[in-house]
Write a protein that holds these residues in place. Structure first.
Motif, mmCIF file in Angstrom:
data_model
loop_
_atom_site.group_PDB
_atom_site.id
_atom_site.type_symbol
_atom_site.label_atom_id
_atom_site.label_comp_id
_atom_site.label_asym_id
_atom_site.label_seq_id
_atom_site.Cartn_x
_atom_site.Cartn_y
_atom_site.Cartn_z
ATOM 1 N N ASN A 187 0.949 -1.172 0.075
ATOM 2 C CA ASN A 187 0.248 0.005 -0.059
ATOM 3 C C ASN A 187 0.922 1.387 -0.075
ATOM 4 O O ASN A 187 0.498 2.102 -0.533
ATOM 5 C CB ASN A 187 -0.709 -0.013 1.361
ATOM 6 N N LEU A 188 1.885 1.258 0.778
ATOM 7 C CA LEU A 188 2.642 2.387 0.764
ATOM 8 C C LEU A 188 3.410 2.717 -0.448
ATOM 9 O O LEU A 188 3.521 3.759 -1.070
ATOM 10 C CB LEU A 188 4.031 2.000 1.760
ATOM 11 N N PHE A 189 4.014 1.849 -1.410
ATOM 12 C CA PHE A 189 4.638 1.870 -2.489
ATOM 13 C C PHE A 189 3.272 2.422 -3.547
ATOM 14 O O PHE A 189 3.660 3.285 -4.560
ATOM 15 C CB PHE A 189 5.116 0.329 -3.101
ATOM 16 N N VAL A 190 2.199 1.790 -3.474
ATOM 17 C CA VAL A 190 0.997 2.340 -4.591
ATOM 18 C C VAL A 190 0.808 3.847 -3.919
ATOM 19 O O VAL A 190 0.498 4.608 -4.972
ATOM 20 C CB VAL A 190 -0.128 1.396 -4.089
ATOM 21 N N VAL A 191 0.807 4.014 -2.938
ATOM 22 C CA VAL A 191 0.272 5.507 -2.465
ATOM 23 C C VAL A 191 1.653 6.405 -3.023
ATOM 24 O O VAL A 191 1.397 7.412 -3.777
ATOM 25 C CB VAL A 191 0.303 5.738 -0.993
ATOM 26 N N LEU A 192 2.927 6.153 -2.964
ATOM 27 C CA LEU A 192 3.926 6.744 -3.406
ATOM 28 C C LEU A 192 3.798 6.937 -4.836
ATOM 29 O O LEU A 192 4.109 8.094 -5.438
ATOM 30 C CB LEU A 192 5.335 6.105 -2.735
ATOM 31 N N SER A 193 3.689 5.881 -5.531
ATOM 32 C CA SER A 193 3.649 5.914 -7.011
ATOM 33 C C SER A 193 2.404 6.629 -7.445
ATOM 34 O O SER A 193 2.511 7.558 -8.386
ATOM 35 C CB SER A 193 3.496 4.417 -7.576
ATOM 36 N N ALA A 194 1.390 6.707 -6.885
ATOM 37 C CA ALA A 194 0.061 7.290 -7.231
ATOM 38 C C ALA A 194 0.355 8.672 -7.209
ATOM 39 O O ALA A 194 -0.155 9.446 -7.825
ATOM 40 C CB ALA A 194 -1.241 6.626 -6.697
ATOM 41 N N ARG A 195 0.740 9.082 -6.157
ATOM 42 C CA ARG A 195 1.030 10.567 -5.756
ATOM 43 C C ARG A 195 1.958 11.154 -6.505
ATOM 44 O O ARG A 195 1.850 12.410 -7.020
ATOM 45 C CB ARG A 195 1.306 10.639 -4.308
ATOM 46 N N GLN A 196 2.941 10.660 -7.036
ATOM 47 C CA GLN A 196 4.027 11.109 -7.971
ATOM 48 C C GLN A 196 3.134 11.475 -9.321
ATOM 49 O O GLN A 196 3.479 12.141 -9.997
ATOM 50 C CB GLN A 196 5.021 10.269 -7.988
ATOM 51 N N LEU A 197 2.388 10.348 -9.800
ATOM 52 C CA LEU A 197 1.545 10.491 -11.040
ATOM 53 C C LEU A 197 0.525 11.483 -11.278
ATOM 54 O O LEU A 197 0.189 11.941 -12.238
ATOM 55 C CB LEU A 197 1.365 8.938 -11.525
ATOM 56 N N ASN A 198 -0.201 11.641 -9.852
ATOM 57 C CA ASN A 198 -1.180 12.541 -10.025
ATOM 58 C C ASN A 198 -1.383 13.533 -8.643
ATOM 59 O O ASN A 198 -1.626 12.649 -7.521
ATOM 60 C CB ASN A 198 -2.442 11.874 -10.085
ATOM 61 N N GLN A 199 -0.649 14.590 -8.853
ATOM 62 C CA GLN A 199 -0.657 15.348 -7.437
ATOM 63 C C GLN A 199 -1.862 15.642 -6.812
ATOM 64 O O GLN A 199 -2.261 15.777 -5.575
ATOM 65 C CB GLN A 199 0.136 16.604 -7.594
ATOM 66 N N LYS A 200 -2.911 15.765 -7.656
ATOM 67 C CA LYS A 200 -4.460 16.033 -7.253
ATOM 68 C C LYS A 200 -5.277 15.006 -6.970
ATOM 69 O O LYS A 200 -6.384 15.168 -6.333
ATOM 70 C CB LYS A 200 -5.318 17.010 -8.335
ATOM 71 N N LEU A 201 -4.806 13.964 -6.875
ATOM 72 C CA LEU A 201 -5.463 12.568 -6.788
ATOM 73 C C LEU A 201 -5.798 12.511 -5.204
ATOM 74 O O LEU A 201 -4.813 12.658 -4.197
ATOM 75 C CB LEU A 201 -4.687 11.300 -7.410
ATOM 76 N N LYS A 202 -7.021 12.116 -4.956
ATOM 77 C CA LYS A 202 -7.363 11.644 -3.584
ATOM 78 C C LYS A 202 -7.087 10.338 -3.448
ATOM 79 O O LYS A 202 -7.604 9.446 -4.143
ATOM 80 C CB LYS A 202 -8.943 11.887 -3.127
ATOM 81 N N ILE A 203 -6.263 9.863 -2.321
ATOM 82 C CA ILE A 203 -5.816 8.689 -1.967
ATOM 83 C C ILE A 203 -6.478 8.064 -0.607
ATOM 84 O O ILE A 203 -5.963 8.904 0.361
ATOM 85 C CB ILE A 203 -4.218 8.566 -2.035
ATOM 86 N N ILE A 204 -7.145 7.073 -0.696
ATOM 87 C CA ILE A 204 -7.545 6.422 0.548
ATOM 88 C C ILE A 204 -6.777 5.034 0.520
ATOM 89 O O ILE A 204 -6.987 4.220 -0.282
ATOM 90 C CB ILE A 204 -8.875 6.150 0.499
ATOM 91 N N SER A 205 -6.031 4.938 1.511
ATOM 92 C CA SER A 205 -5.186 3.697 1.854
ATOM 93 C C SER A 205 -5.552 2.775 2.973
ATOM 94 O O SER A 205 -6.116 3.350 4.264
ATOM 95 C CB SER A 205 -3.699 3.863 2.093
ATOM 96 N N ARG A 206 -5.625 1.344 3.024
ATOM 97 C CA ARG A 206 -6.049 0.422 3.942
ATOM 98 C C ARG A 206 -4.491 0.404 4.925
ATOM 99 O O ARG A 206 -3.570 0.526 4.096
ATOM 100 C CB ARG A 206 -6.377 -0.842 3.521
ATOM 101 N N ALA A 207 -4.814 0.125 5.917
ATOM 102 C CA ALA A 207 -3.517 -0.228 6.922
ATOM 103 C C ALA A 207 -3.787 -1.263 7.725
ATOM 104 O O ALA A 207 -4.720 -1.133 8.412
ATOM 105 C CB ALA A 207 -2.910 1.290 7.650
#
Length: 336
Positions: A187-207
């Motif tokens: 999940n951490l890698f997904v969040v990092l990658s997604a945030r890099q590709l789209n700064q405006k993206l709303k990201i909700i992650s499971r932990a």
């Protein structure tokens, strides 16, 4: 289509097995070979490898061998052609299907990406489907994709950690990403990658663990959900305030006839001309029967049970509650 090919494969395999059986019985009866020798002679004859005979063949056995070779060449050739055709057709079908799905995804914008189609991912998809939201699911398990993919469920088969897979899912055009993978590191890698590709993206992650919550926030997650904590809190709340929790559990998206619905409505639906008005001016209670229970300002601040004189600002949202028929009336009047 593939059922047809499978039936042809079953026929081809059956013919090969029947040929082997006839060969073994023929050499056993006609040439008088032992069972092992008969099987050996049948295999080298059918496969045309050219090894020598176990014992000299009688004229009858030679005629039988000629017939067996001719039949086996036709049958084995047929079996090989059927299997080859199936493999080629399968690959071609998968390629065409993948391109078709990718074209559908490429047309999406402001959609939601769900990473991981496990228990939490499925629950998220069910809720999104209830709200008629456009979504794309990323899952690395091919059997999961094949089992659940249909005309209304778009899948991208691959590892959500990879930028290419996220791009295939349209992360640059998406509004929200839900990372519901079972492993916090993934999940951490997904969040990092997604945030890099789209700064405006709303990201909700499971932990899974509390120690991961802060890391996911630092990586770029807007919200971090811990299912285990939510489950424990919910069970404890059912002990402390059971009636309140049961009432809240009955709040649903679509609901049954006797259930209560809650909706989140944007400012533009109430004020299509963009003019700021008060809650009293839209007269929601009289028109629809729904009650406004919350207000979200453009800055993201919430107000519970706003007063009638409360002014609705542009880009704000209202949270309303009502029975299903009242929600339907709300949708009809305001074109939601």
């Amino acid at each position: 289509m593939f059922e047809f090919f499978r039936s042809k494969i079953y026929v081809a395999i059956t013919l090969v097995l029947v040929t082997l059986l006839i060969g073994v019985l023929g050499y056993r009866v006609i040439a008088g070979y032992e069972w092992v020798d008969a099987l050996y002679m049948t295999v080298i004859t059918v496969t045309t490898v050219g090894f020598g005979e176990v014992n000299p063949l009688t004229p009858e056995a030679k005629i039988f061998t000629v017939i067996l070779i001719l039949c086996s060449v036709v049958i084995v050739g047929y079996a090989i052609s059927v299997i080859t055709e199936y493999i080629i057709s399968r690959n071609a079908y998968d390629t065409i299907k993948h391109k078709k799905v990718q074209k559908q995804i490429d047309k999406l914008s402001n959609h939601i990406i769900v990473c991981g189609y496990g228990r939490n991912g499925k629950q998220a998809v069910e809720k999104l489907r209830a709200y008629n939201k456009s979504f794309v699911i990323i899952d690395k398990e091919e059997d999961v994709v094949q089992r659940y993919e249909d005309a209304n469920t778009l899948f991208v088969n691959g590892n959500a950690n990879e930028d290419e897979i996220l791009l295939n899912a349209g992360v640059e055009r998406a509004s929200t990403l839900i990372s519901a993978l079972p492993d916090d590191a993934d999940n951490l890698f997904v969040v990092l990658s997604a945030r890099q590709l789209n700064q405006k993206l709303k990201i909700i992650s499971r932990a899974e663990y509390e120690t991961s919550q802060k890391k996911l926030k630092l990586a770029g997650a807007d919200n971090v959900i811990m299912p285990n904590r939510i489950g424990g809190d919910h069970m404890a709340s059912l002990v402390v305030v059971p009636d309140l929790i049961e009432f809240l559990d009955n709040l649903s998206v679509v609901g049954e006839e006797d259930s209560i619905n809650v909706e989140e409505i944007g400012f533009e639906k109430f004020c299509p001309d963009g003019k700021e008005v008060s809650i009293k001016d839209i007269d929601l209670r009289y028109k629809t029967g729904c009650t406004i229970i919350g207000y979200k300002s453009p800055e993201g601040k919430y107000t519970v049970n706003p007063s009638a004189d409360f002014i609705l600002k542009k880009d704000s949202k209202l949270v309303v509650i009502g029975r299903p028929e009242q929600i339907i009336n709300l949708h009809r009047i305001f074109g939601i």
